[in-house]
Write an enzyme that holds these catalytic residues in place. Structure first.
Site, PDB file in Angstrom:
ATOM      1  CG  PHE A 185      42.428  41.401  42.805  1.00 16.11           C
ATOM      2  CD1 PHE A 185      41.910  41.488  44.093  1.00 16.11           C
ATOM      3  CD2 PHE A 185      43.753  41.740  42.611  1.00 16.11           C
ATOM      4  CE1 PHE A 185      42.704  41.875  45.156  1.00 16.11           C
ATOM      5  CE2 PHE A 185      44.562  42.130  43.673  1.00 16.11           C
ATOM      6  CZ  PHE A 185      44.031  42.201  44.947  1.00 16.11           C
ATOM      7  CG  ASP A 199      44.481  35.827  40.015  1.00 20.68           C
ATOM      8  OD1 ASP A 199      44.749  35.065  40.970  1.00 20.68           O
ATOM      9  OD2 ASP A 199      44.837  37.019  39.970  1.00 20.68           O
TER      10      ASP A 199
HETATM   11  C1  LIG Z   1      45.884  38.928  46.172  1.00 18.77           C
HETATM   12  C2  LIG Z   1      45.640  38.911  44.717  1.00 18.77           C
HETATM   13  C3  LIG Z   1      46.627  39.307  43.817  1.00 18.77           C
HETATM   14  C4  LIG Z   1      47.937  39.809  44.354  1.00 18.77           C
HETATM   15  O1  LIG Z   1      48.833  40.157  43.384  1.00 18.77           O
HETATM   16  P1  LIG Z   1      50.306  40.587  43.834  1.00 18.77           P
HETATM   17  O2  LIG Z   1      51.034  40.711  42.565  1.00 18.77           O
HETATM   18  O3  LIG Z   1      50.817  39.514  44.745  1.00 18.77           O
HETATM   19  O4  LIG Z   1      50.195  41.857  44.597  1.00 18.77           O
HETATM   20  C5  LIG Z   1      46.350  39.222  42.472  1.00 18.77           C
HETATM   21  N1  LIG Z   1      45.148  38.800  42.024  1.00 18.77           N
HETATM   22  C6  LIG Z   1      44.177  38.417  42.867  1.00 18.77           C
HETATM   23  C7  LIG Z   1      42.872  37.944  42.357  1.00 18.77           C
HETATM   24  C8  LIG Z   1      44.388  38.486  44.235  1.00 18.77           C
HETATM   25  O5  LIG Z   1      43.418  38.141  45.078  1.00 18.77           O
END
Ligand SMILES: *Cc1c(COP(=O)(O)O)cnc(C)c1O
Length: 410
Positions: A127, A195
């Site tokens: 991501f 994550d």
């Molecule tokens: C949606 C998502 C994020 C979002 O991060 P924000 O700081 O809330 O914008 C981070 N990592 C992953 C893997 C995601 O799917």
């Protein structure tokens, strides 16, 4: 007969579904087929009332005394306790704070503080914000950043401080083996940071059992916490004493209202906090988490697998010859609650589907992604989604020029 069950067969599955009652706890616009709960979970019916009460009765009437009278100050930890069982974490090892991006920064930096001179390791194509945060941290600290293919992780972990991975891959929906990869990191002297944005609330997660060192994740996807909901941070109990957030704000202090000059971290997971929590957002988030009360995550996971397996069956049976290829794993136990299809005209197809009342999303360069959030998606939705996708492809509705124009959020 083409191998995809008819609408009545899907309705029969809904009739037997032990989670079917949860659908009714969301405010879903009438005929919309919403297959994007993995990007923004829908609105739980409880949420507007809970937020209104926090605004009018707490903020409006009790003003600053609400910090103690309504335990606003304890809300980040209380919400963490609500989430903990859903992700296989001990009750006081999770706290809500900031965004996923910021929490990832804290965790990766904490790993560098514990393993000075170590490298940051992550996989290519993971991501974007995760990789971008690591890039920034690398620039700030001088720690090398190694972005590798998953097959090359073993070699890349020599001299590593942290291995940072998403549990379910946002693009393909593939589930990584948390136990094996956490063990690999540990064997190489590195800390694992997971994550969970695309797994928490969709499939089973067992952080403690699988030996994860730290984890972060998002409140607004499968947890239905609302747009921009606060994120969470987990530190394994055995690791907490060594965990130092680089964002040593006053609410992470052992005694925030002692007003000391020197920072001393809180003895518990609150050392992961930074500044004043977003109480209204946390209130909405708690309402979203409340839907999981008494729900068995094994059942949620089983439903996610059945929904996605059925959709794949439908695509195989009905959409052959339209240029789609499956990007998600076929093996049920390796897939999160999403199905991704690659198509060179994916962007326009997603736009045409939205116009036809079916919401999925597009991830550049060619991924058409459908989320099957098990709490709010019905089996009959899978049937109707296959029909609607089939119709958009057969009629070539997606070829209309208006569907090709890019918007800011895809
Ligand atoms: C949606 C998502 C994020 C979002 O991060 P924000 O700081 O809330 O914008 C981070 N990592 C992953 C893997 C995601 O799917």
């Amino acid at each position: 007969m083409d191998g995809f069950p008819d609408r009545d067969a899907h309705l029969a599955l809904d009739a037997q579904d032990p989670l079917a009652h949860l659908r009714d706890r969301f405010l879903m616009p009438g005929r919309l087929l919403y297959l994007d709960g993995n990007s923004l979970g829908p609105l739980p019916k409880e949420t507007p009332g809970a937020v209104e009460a926090a605004v009018r009765d707490q903020w409006g009437r009790d003003l600053i005394s609400s910090w103690t009278a309504h335990d606003w100050i304890g809300l980040p930890l209380r919400a963490g306790r609500t989430l903990a069982p859903l992700i296989g974490a001990a009750p006081d090892s999770v706290v809500f704070a900031d965004s996923t991006s910021v929490n990832l920064f804290k965790c990766a930096a904490a790993a560098l503080a514990e393993r000075p001179g170590g490298a940051l390791v992550a996989t290519k194509g993971d991501f974007p914000t995760d990789l971008h945060i690591l890039q920034g941290l690398s620039g700030l600290t001088g720690a090398p950043l190694r972005l590798v293919d998953e097959a090359d992780l073993d070699g890349a972990l020599d001299g590593a401080a942290a291995l940072v991975l998403t549990h379910v891959h946002y693009r393909t929906g593939r589930v990584r083996d948390m136990a094996a990869l956490s063990a690999l990191a540990r064997a190489r002297g590195a800390l694992s940071v997971w994550d969970l944005s695309h797994s928490a609330g969709a499939i089973r997660v067992a952080l403690d059992r699988d030996g994860a060192d730290m984890a972060v994740g998002c409140g607004y996807k499968f947890l239905n916490g609302g747009p921009g909901a606060p994120a969470y941070l987990y530190v394994a109990q055995g690791r907490l004493a060594g965990f130092r957030s680089p964002l040593s704000g006053w609410l992470g202090h052992a005694d925030p209202f002692g007003f000391e000059d020197r920072f001393t971290p809180a003895p518990d997971i609150r050392r992961g906090l930074c500044g004043t929590p977003a109480i209204l957002s946390l209130t909405a988030l708690q309402a979203g988490l409340g839907l999981f009360d008494g729900i068995d995550m094994a059942e949620v996971e089983a439903k996610a697998r059945r929904l996605t397996a059925l959709f794949i069956r439908g695509v195989d049976a009905r959409l052959r010859g339209h240029g789609f290829s499956l990007q998600s794993p076929r093996e049920d136990d390796r897939r999160g609650a999403q199905v991704s299809l690659a198509h060179p005209d994916g962007y326009a197809i997603v736009q045409a589907l939205i116009e036809a009342g079916m919401v999925g999303d597009f991830r550049a360069p060619d991924t058409v992604r459908f989320g099957f959030s098990p709490l709010c998606t019905r089996y009959v939705d899978v049937h109707d989604a296959v029909e609607r996708l089939d119709e958009v492809m057969r009629t070539e509705a997606w070829r209309a020029p208006r569907h090709g124009r890019r918007r800011a959020v895809t």
